[in-house]
Write a protein that holds these residues in place. Structure first.
Motif, PDB file in Angstrom:
ATOM      1  N   GLU A  83      -2.785  -6.759  -3.159  1.00 37.12           N
ATOM      2  CA  GLU A  83      -1.749  -7.757  -3.424  1.00 37.12           C
ATOM      3  C   GLU A  83      -1.425  -7.830  -4.914  1.00 37.12           C
ATOM      4  N   ALA A  84      -2.449  -7.701  -5.757  1.00 34.77           N
ATOM      5  CA  ALA A  84      -2.196  -7.674  -7.199  1.00 34.77           C
ATOM      6  C   ALA A  84      -1.424  -6.419  -7.581  1.00 34.77           C
ATOM      7  N   ASP A  85      -1.761  -5.293  -6.958  1.00 35.34           N
ATOM      8  CA  ASP A  85      -1.025  -4.048  -7.225  1.00 35.34           C
ATOM      9  C   ASP A  85       0.448  -4.197  -6.858  1.00 35.34           C
ATOM     10  N   LEU A  86       0.715  -4.796  -5.693  1.00 38.70           N
ATOM     11  CA  LEU A  86       2.097  -4.932  -5.245  1.00 38.70           C
ATOM     12  C   LEU A  86       2.878  -5.902  -6.130  1.00 38.70           C
ATOM     13  N   GLU A  87       2.211  -6.937  -6.611  1.00 41.73           N
ATOM     14  CA  GLU A  87       2.906  -7.851  -7.518  1.00 41.73           C
ATOM     15  C   GLU A  87       3.287  -7.118  -8.799  1.00 41.73           C
ATOM     16  N   PHE A  88       2.403  -6.261  -9.274  1.00 40.21           N
ATOM     17  CA  PHE A  88       2.690  -5.486 -10.488  1.00 40.21           C
ATOM     18  C   PHE A  88       3.760  -4.430 -10.235  1.00 40.21           C
ATOM     19  N   LEU A  89       3.678  -3.745  -9.097  1.00 39.66           N
ATOM     20  CA  LEU A  89       4.557  -2.610  -8.816  1.00 39.66           C
ATOM     21  C   LEU A  89       5.943  -3.019  -8.313  1.00 39.66           C
ATOM     22  N   VAL A  90       5.970  -4.113  -7.531  1.00 36.80           N
ATOM     23  CA  VAL A  90       7.222  -4.511  -6.865  1.00 36.80           C
ATOM     24  C   VAL A  90       7.792  -5.798  -7.458  1.00 36.80           C
ATOM     25  N   GLY A  91       6.921  -6.759  -7.737  1.00 38.84           N
ATOM     26  CA  GLY A  91       7.376  -8.043  -8.252  1.00 38.84           C
ATOM     27  C   GLY A  91       6.817  -9.197  -7.441  1.00 38.84           C
ATOM     28  N   HIS A  92       7.076 -10.398  -7.911  1.00 39.89           N
ATOM     29  CA  HIS A  92       6.504 -11.589  -7.277  1.00 39.89           C
ATOM     30  C   HIS A  92       6.973 -11.771  -5.833  1.00 39.89           C
ATOM     31  N   ASP A  93       8.134 -11.246  -5.520  1.00 39.62           N
ATOM     32  CA  ASP A  93       8.703 -11.439  -4.182  1.00 39.62           C
ATOM     33  C   ASP A  93       8.397 -10.256  -3.247  1.00 39.62           C
ATOM     34  N   TRP A  94       7.345  -9.506  -3.529  1.00 35.29           N
ATOM     35  CA  TRP A  94       7.085  -8.283  -2.754  1.00 35.29           C
ATOM     36  C   TRP A  94       6.933  -8.555  -1.269  1.00 35.29           C
ATOM     37  N   ARG A  95       6.386  -9.711  -0.901  1.00 37.14           N
ATOM     38  CA  ARG A  95       6.180 -10.003   0.521  1.00 37.14           C
ATOM     39  C   ARG A  95       7.508 -10.042   1.291  1.00 37.14           C
ATOM     40  N   GLU A  96       8.574 -10.389   0.602  1.00 37.94           N
ATOM     41  CA  GLU A  96       9.881 -10.487   1.257  1.00 37.94           C
ATOM     42  C   GLU A  96      10.544  -9.130   1.435  1.00 37.94           C
ATOM     43  N   THR A  97       9.977  -8.094   0.835  1.00 37.22           N
ATOM     44  CA  THR A  97      10.635  -6.782   0.847  1.00 37.22           C
ATOM     45  C   THR A  97       9.895  -5.733   1.667  1.00 37.22           C
ATOM     46  N   VAL A  98       8.650  -6.007   2.095  1.00 38.20           N
ATOM     47  CA  VAL A  98       7.836  -4.958   2.730  1.00 38.20           C
ATOM     48  C   VAL A  98       7.911  -5.046   4.257  1.00 38.20           C
ATOM     49  N   THR A  99       7.879  -3.885   4.879  1.00 36.03           N
ATOM     50  CA  THR A  99       7.831  -3.802   6.338  1.00 36.03           C
ATOM     51  C   THR A  99       6.930  -2.627   6.721  1.00 36.03           C
ATOM     52  N   PRO A 100       6.241  -2.739   7.858  1.00 36.35           N
ATOM     53  CA  PRO A 100       5.386  -1.630   8.291  1.00 36.35           C
ATOM     54  C   PRO A 100       6.214  -0.511   8.917  1.00 36.35           C
ATOM     55  N   LEU A 101       5.832   0.706   8.638  1.00 37.69           N
ATOM     56  CA  LEU A 101       6.426   1.844   9.326  1.00 37.69           C
ATOM     57  C   LEU A 101       5.887   1.909  10.753  1.00 37.69           C
ATOM     58  N   PRO A 102       6.537   2.656  11.655  1.00 42.02           N
ATOM     59  CA  PRO A 102       6.098   2.667  13.071  1.00 42.02           C
ATOM     60  C   PRO A 102       4.624   3.027  13.257  1.00 42.02           C
ATOM     61  N   THR A 103       4.141   4.053  12.559  1.00 42.79           N
ATOM     62  CA  THR A 103       2.728   4.417  12.708  1.00 42.79           C
ATOM     63  C   THR A 103       1.827   3.325  12.170  1.00 42.79           C
ATOM     64  N   THR A 104       2.213   2.713  11.068  1.00 40.79           N
ATOM     65  CA  THR A 104       1.415   1.616  10.516  1.00 40.79           C
ATOM     66  C   THR A 104       1.277   0.496  11.540  1.00 40.79           C
ATOM     67  N   GLN A 105       2.362   0.163  12.221  1.00 47.04           N
ATOM     68  CA  GLN A 105       2.303  -0.902  13.217  1.00 47.04           C
ATOM     69  C   GLN A 105       1.379  -0.522  14.363  1.00 47.04           C
ATOM     70  N   ARG A 106       1.437   0.726  14.818  1.00 53.68           N
ATOM     71  CA  ARG A 106       0.523   1.165  15.878  1.00 53.68           C
ATOM     72  C   ARG A 106      -0.926   1.137  15.397  1.00 53.68           C
ATOM     73  N   TYR A 107      -1.127   1.515  14.167  1.00 52.35           N
ATOM     74  CA  TYR A 107      -2.458   1.499  13.550  1.00 52.35           C
ATOM     75  C   TYR A 107      -2.994   0.068  13.515  1.00 52.35           C
ATOM     76  N   VAL A 108      -2.178  -0.843  13.029  1.00 58.27           N
ATOM     77  CA  VAL A 108      -2.565  -2.256  12.957  1.00 58.27           C
ATOM     78  C   VAL A 108      -2.856  -2.803  14.352  1.00 58.27           C
ATOM     79  N   ASP A 109      -2.012  -2.475  15.300  1.00 62.69           N
ATOM     80  CA  ASP A 109      -2.229  -2.944  16.673  1.00 62.69           C
ATOM     81  C   ASP A 109      -3.563  -2.444  17.219  1.00 62.69           C
ATOM     82  N   ARG A 110      -3.903  -1.206  16.906  1.00 66.15           N
ATOM     83  CA  ARG A 110      -5.170  -0.653  17.382  1.00 66.15           C
ATOM     84  C   ARG A 110      -6.359  -1.341  16.725  1.00 66.15           C
TER      85      ARG A 110
END
Length: 218
Positions: A83-110
Motif C-alpha cells: 500500500e505504501a508502494d502504491l501511494e508512492f507510485l500511483v498517488g493518494h487515490d490509488w484505491r480508486e484506480t486499481v482493478t484486478p485482472l481476470p487471472t488475479t480475480q480467479r487467483y483471489v477466489d481460489r
C-alpha cells in the motif's frame, strides 16, 4: 531401504519446472531484462496488492488453525508495504484506480475458497508466495531499484526488514513443512495446489502482457 524424501524437498522438486516457467513468462522476463517500463512495474504491484490482500486476510482466519498457524508470522506481512508502494507510485487515490485482472480475480477466489476450510491449501499458497518473495523476489527488488532509481519507496514489498537471514528463515519454514501432520494423500493435494498457484502466476503475467498490448493498440 532408502530414506524417504522430506516433503519440502519433494515439493521443491515437483514444482521447479512450474516455477521456472512462471518466471520466464514474457512480461516478467522483459521486466527483469530491463525491457519493461515503470508502468509495467506499477501494473504488477497493483495485481500483487489484490493477491496479498486476500492471502493476508485469510491468514488472520487461519491463525486459529493448529497446522496453518505454524507458518503465519507478522515478519512476512506484505500488505502495508504494498500500500505504501502504491501511494508512492500511483498517488493518494490509488484505491480508486486499481482493478484486478481476470487471472488475479480467479487467483483471489481460489485463495478465499481454500482459506475457508483447508489448511493445506492455504499453506500451499502461503509457501508459493512468501518463499518466492524471499528468493527471487529479493533479486527482483534490487533490479527494480536500479532500473527505476528507487531507494526504498516503490520497492517496499521486496524489503523484509524483520528477516535478517532469508536463507535461515526458509530453512526453518521447510522444516515446518516436513513436520506438518499430513498423510501421503494430503501431501499430494498440497503439491497440486502449489502447482495451481504457479499456474495462476504464469497466467497473470500473460494477462499483464495482453493488457499492455491493448494499451498500445488503443
Amino acid at each position: 531401504m532408502p530414506e524417504p524424501i522430506p516433503f519440502s524437498a519433494a515439493l521443491r522438486e515437483r514444482s521447479t519446472s512450474a516455477h521456472s516457467g512462471s518466471e520466464s513468462a514474457g512480461f516478467m522476463a522483459d521486466l527483469i531484462k530491463g525491457d519493461g517500463t515503470r508502468e509495467d512495474y506499477i501494473a504488477l504491484v497493483v495485481q500483487h496488492w489484490f493477491i496479498y490482500e486476500a492471502l493476508e486476510r485469510v491468514a488472520e482466519r487461519m491463525k486459529s488453525d493448529p497446522v496453518a498457524s505454524v507458518f503465519i508470522t507478522d515478519r512476512l506481512t506484505r500488505l502495508p508495504a504494498l500500500e505504501a508502494d502504491l501511494e508512492f507510485l500511483v498517488g493518494h487515490d490509488w484505491r480508486e484506480t486499481v482493478t484486478p485482472l481476470p487471472t488475479t480475480q480467479r487467483y483471489v477466489d481460489r485463495i478465499n475458497a481454500v482459506g475457508a476450510t483447508w489448511a493445506g491449501g492455504f499453506v500451499a499458497h502461503h509457501y508459493t508466495r512468501y518463499l518466492g518473495d524471499l528468493s527471487g523476489g529479493l533479486f527482483i527488488g534490487r533490479l527494480m531499484a536500479r532500473r527505476f532509481g528507487f531507494e526504498t519507496n516503490g520497492i517496499g514489498f521486496y524489503l523484509f526488514a524483520d528477516i535478517a537471514d532469508p536463507k535461515a528463515f526458509k530453512d526453518v519454514y521447510r522444516e515446518q513443512l516436513d513436520a506438518a501432520p499430513w498423510d501421503d494423500a494430503e501431501k499430494e493435494r498440497v503439491i497440486d495446489e502449489v502447482l495451481l498457484a504457479y499456474r495462476f502466476n504464469t497466467e497473470l503475467f500473460e494477462d499483464l502482457a495482453r493488457a499492455k498490448a491493448d494499451v498500445r493498440v488503443a
